[in-house]
Design a protein around this motif. Structure first.
Motif, PDB file in Angstrom:
ATOM      1  N   ALA A 119       0.832  -1.202   0.000  1.00 61.45           N
ATOM      2  CA  ALA A 119       0.000   0.000   0.000  1.00 61.45           C
ATOM      3  C   ALA A 119       0.869   1.255   0.000  1.00 61.45           C
ATOM      4  N   VAL A 120       0.247   2.352  -0.398  1.00 60.22           N
ATOM      5  CA  VAL A 120       0.908   3.661  -0.403  1.00 60.22           C
ATOM      6  C   VAL A 120      -0.015   4.664   0.261  1.00 60.22           C
ATOM      7  N   LEU A 121       0.527   5.405   1.202  1.00 66.77           N
ATOM      8  CA  LEU A 121      -0.190   6.492   1.870  1.00 66.77           C
ATOM      9  C   LEU A 121       0.330   7.786   1.266  1.00 66.77           C
ATOM     10  N   HIS A 122      -0.542   8.520   0.576  1.00 61.80           N
ATOM     11  CA  HIS A 122      -0.147   9.723  -0.161  1.00 61.80           C
ATOM     12  C   HIS A 122      -0.695  10.962   0.556  1.00 61.80           C
ATOM     13  N   PHE A 123       0.163  11.965   0.728  1.00 68.12           N
ATOM     14  CA  PHE A 123      -0.213  13.206   1.410  1.00 68.12           C
ATOM     15  C   PHE A 123      -0.136  14.367   0.429  1.00 68.12           C
ATOM     16  N   GLN A 124      -1.140  15.235   0.520  1.00 70.22           N
ATOM     17  CA  GLN A 124      -1.236  16.354  -0.421  1.00 70.22           C
ATOM     18  C   GLN A 124      -1.887  17.544   0.278  1.00 70.22           C
ATOM     19  N   HIS A 125      -1.446  18.740  -0.102  1.00 75.88           N
ATOM     20  CA  HIS A 125      -2.087  19.961   0.385  1.00 75.88           C
ATOM     21  C   HIS A 125      -3.207  20.296  -0.589  1.00 75.88           C
ATOM     22  N   PRO A 126      -4.495  20.170  -0.166  1.00 75.88           N
ATOM     23  CA  PRO A 126      -5.596  20.326  -1.123  1.00 75.88           C
ATOM     24  C   PRO A 126      -6.025  21.761  -1.404  1.00 75.88           C
ATOM     25  N   GLY A 127      -5.496  22.722  -0.668  1.00 80.22           N
ATOM     26  CA  GLY A 127      -5.960  24.096  -0.837  1.00 80.22           C
ATOM     27  C   GLY A 127      -5.540  24.714  -2.156  1.00 80.22           C
ATOM     28  N   PRO A 128      -6.181  25.809  -2.538  1.00 82.59           N
ATOM     29  CA  PRO A 128      -5.836  26.482  -3.797  1.00 82.59           C
ATOM     30  C   PRO A 128      -4.455  27.141  -3.756  1.00 82.59           C
ATOM     31  N   THR A 129      -3.989  27.479  -2.566  1.00 75.87           N
ATOM     32  CA  THR A 129      -2.673  28.124  -2.450  1.00 75.87           C
ATOM     33  C   THR A 129      -1.848  27.416  -1.381  1.00 75.87           C
ATOM     34  N   PRO A 130      -1.207  26.298  -1.755  1.00 77.92           N
ATOM     35  CA  PRO A 130      -0.398  25.583  -0.764  1.00 77.92           C
ATOM     36  C   PRO A 130       0.801  26.409  -0.338  1.00 77.92           C
ATOM     37  N   PRO A 131       1.350  26.164   0.835  1.00 73.69           N
ATOM     38  CA  PRO A 131       2.540  26.893   1.274  1.00 73.69           C
ATOM     39  C   PRO A 131       3.661  26.739   0.248  1.00 73.69           C
ATOM     40  N   SER A 132       4.504  27.741   0.126  1.00 75.48           N
ATOM     41  CA  SER A 132       5.539  27.737  -0.909  1.00 75.48           C
ATOM     42  C   SER A 132       6.521  26.575  -0.748  1.00 75.48           C
ATOM     43  N   ASP A 133       6.711  26.091   0.482  1.00 79.51           N
ATOM     44  CA  ASP A 133       7.666  25.000   0.692  1.00 79.51           C
ATOM     45  C   ASP A 133       6.989  23.621   0.707  1.00 79.51           C
ATOM     46  N   TRP A 134       5.729  23.571   0.289  1.00 81.22           N
ATOM     47  CA  TRP A 134       4.969  22.333   0.350  1.00 81.22           C
ATOM     48  C   TRP A 134       5.123  21.526  -0.923  1.00 81.22           C
ATOM     49  N   CYS A 135       5.184  20.210  -0.769  1.00 83.39           N
ATOM     50  CA  CYS A 135       5.128  19.304  -1.912  1.00 83.39           C
ATOM     51  C   CYS A 135       4.506  18.002  -1.439  1.00 83.39           C
ATOM     52  N   ASP A 136       3.844  17.307  -2.359  1.00 80.43           N
ATOM     53  CA  ASP A 136       3.287  15.999  -2.024  1.00 80.43           C
ATOM     54  C   ASP A 136       4.383  15.094  -1.466  1.00 80.43           C
ATOM     55  N   PHE A 137       3.996  14.172  -0.601  1.00 78.28           N
ATOM     56  CA  PHE A 137       4.931  13.158  -0.133  1.00 78.28           C
ATOM     57  C   PHE A 137       4.165  11.871   0.124  1.00 78.28           C
ATOM     58  N   ALA A 138       4.898  10.775   0.325  1.00 74.83           N
ATOM     59  CA  ALA A 138       4.251   9.474   0.467  1.00 74.83           C
ATOM     60  C   ALA A 138       4.964   8.630   1.507  1.00 74.83           C
ATOM     61  N   ASN A 139       4.204   7.685   2.060  1.00 68.84           N
ATOM     62  CA  ASN A 139       4.750   6.628   2.913  1.00 68.84           C
ATOM     63  C   ASN A 139       4.455   5.314   2.208  1.00 68.84           C
ATOM     64  N   VAL A 140       5.470   4.503   1.998  1.00 69.29           N
ATOM     65  CA  VAL A 140       5.259   3.162   1.460  1.00 69.29           C
ATOM     66  C   VAL A 140       4.986   2.245   2.650  1.00 69.29           C
ATOM     67  N   ILE A 141       3.977   1.385   2.516  1.00 69.76           N
ATOM     68  CA  ILE A 141       3.595   0.475   3.594  1.00 69.76           C
ATOM     69  C   ILE A 141       3.869  -0.959   3.148  1.00 69.76           C
ATOM     70  N   TYR A 142       4.624  -1.677   3.975  1.00 67.42           N
ATOM     71  CA  TYR A 142       4.997  -3.050   3.683  1.00 67.42           C
ATOM     72  C   TYR A 142       4.207  -4.027   4.540  1.00 67.42           C
ATOM     73  N   LEU A 143       4.107  -5.235   4.049  1.00 68.36           N
ATOM     74  CA  LEU A 143       3.573  -6.365   4.794  1.00 68.36           C
ATOM     75  C   LEU A 143       4.788  -7.121   5.316  1.00 68.36           C
ATOM     76  N   ALA A 144       4.802  -7.469   6.600  1.00 69.29           N
ATOM     77  CA  ALA A 144       5.967  -8.145   7.179  1.00 69.29           C
ATOM     78  C   ALA A 144       5.525  -9.213   8.167  1.00 69.29           C
ATOM     79  N   GLU A 145       6.345 -10.254   8.269  1.00 68.44           N
ATOM     80  CA  GLU A 145       6.137 -11.311   9.253  1.00 68.44           C
ATOM     81  C   GLU A 145       7.256 -11.198  10.287  1.00 68.44           C
ATOM     82  N   ALA A 146       6.894 -11.050  11.545  1.00 67.08           N
ATOM     83  CA  ALA A 146       7.885 -10.959  12.618  1.00 67.08           C
ATOM     84  C   ALA A 146       8.578 -12.303  12.788  1.00 67.08           C
TER      85      ALA A 146
END
Length: 197
Positions: A119-146
């Protein structure tokens, strides 16, 4: 078109990688879509149950849903919030796999076997005027066996973060709606992986 952080001659900027990744996301339906208000503006998070190629420059953190037989690792944060995605931020130069293995040891004390992105968790600033230092980013989610627990690997600077193994039924009752959705996606991915073995 494959997503690439760019060639050695002309690497993509974070904004260019985010724009390219948007076309990959458009082909998938998120299984949750959530917005919160932050000091810098609104933050939208969407989770996709797919092992899709994410430009490395956008991956700020790596997480895993960790199973041990019929049980799953549930993390309790210092504010009482419980979730099923231990992991954290990447350190400079770290691969995704190195990050998630390090974070699982520091936060939960668990060594894990094979890691499968699901899975991928994607983050985004949805407003019409995002902060100047803002950019989309993501978290990759893995399946793991302990595979093995090592209390000595726990990082004492993690504060009051605790983890424990719970039955999946108990975990569904202990975590938030979004984390129930992530746990359900992880269980589905685990069944598929086992059927393909």
């Amino acid at each position: 078109m494959p997503i690439d952080a760019g060639s050695a001659a002309a690497p993509l900027s974070q904004a260019e990688a985010a724009a390219a990744f948007a076309s990959v996301l458009a082909a998938h339906e998120p299984f949750f879509d959530h917005e919160v208000q932050r000091t810098q503006g609104r933050l939208r998070s969407r989770c996709y149950a797919a092992a899709m190629p994410v430009p490395d420059i956008l991956v700020s953190a790596v997480r895993a849903v960790v199973f041990r037989g019929p049980r799953v690792v549930v993390v309790s944060e210092s504010d009482g919030t419980r979730h099923v995605m231990p992991g954290g931020r990447r350190e400079p130069g770290e691969s995704q796999e190195t990050t998630v293995r390090r974070e699982l040891l520091e936060e939960c004390g668990w060594h894990v076997g094979e890691l499968r992105p699901f899975a991928v968790l994607h983050f985004q600033h949805p407003g019409p005027t995002p902060p100047s230092d803002w950019c989309d980013f993501a978290n990759v989610i893995y399946l793991a066996e302990a595979t093995r627990y090592d209390r000595r690997a726990l990082d004492p600077t993690q504060g009051k973060v605790r983890s424990r193994l719970m039955s999946t039924k108990a975990a569904f009752g202990a975590v938030t709606d979004r984390h129930r959705a992530i746990l359900a996606a992880a269980l589905s991915a685990r069944r598929t992986a086992r059927a393909g073995s």
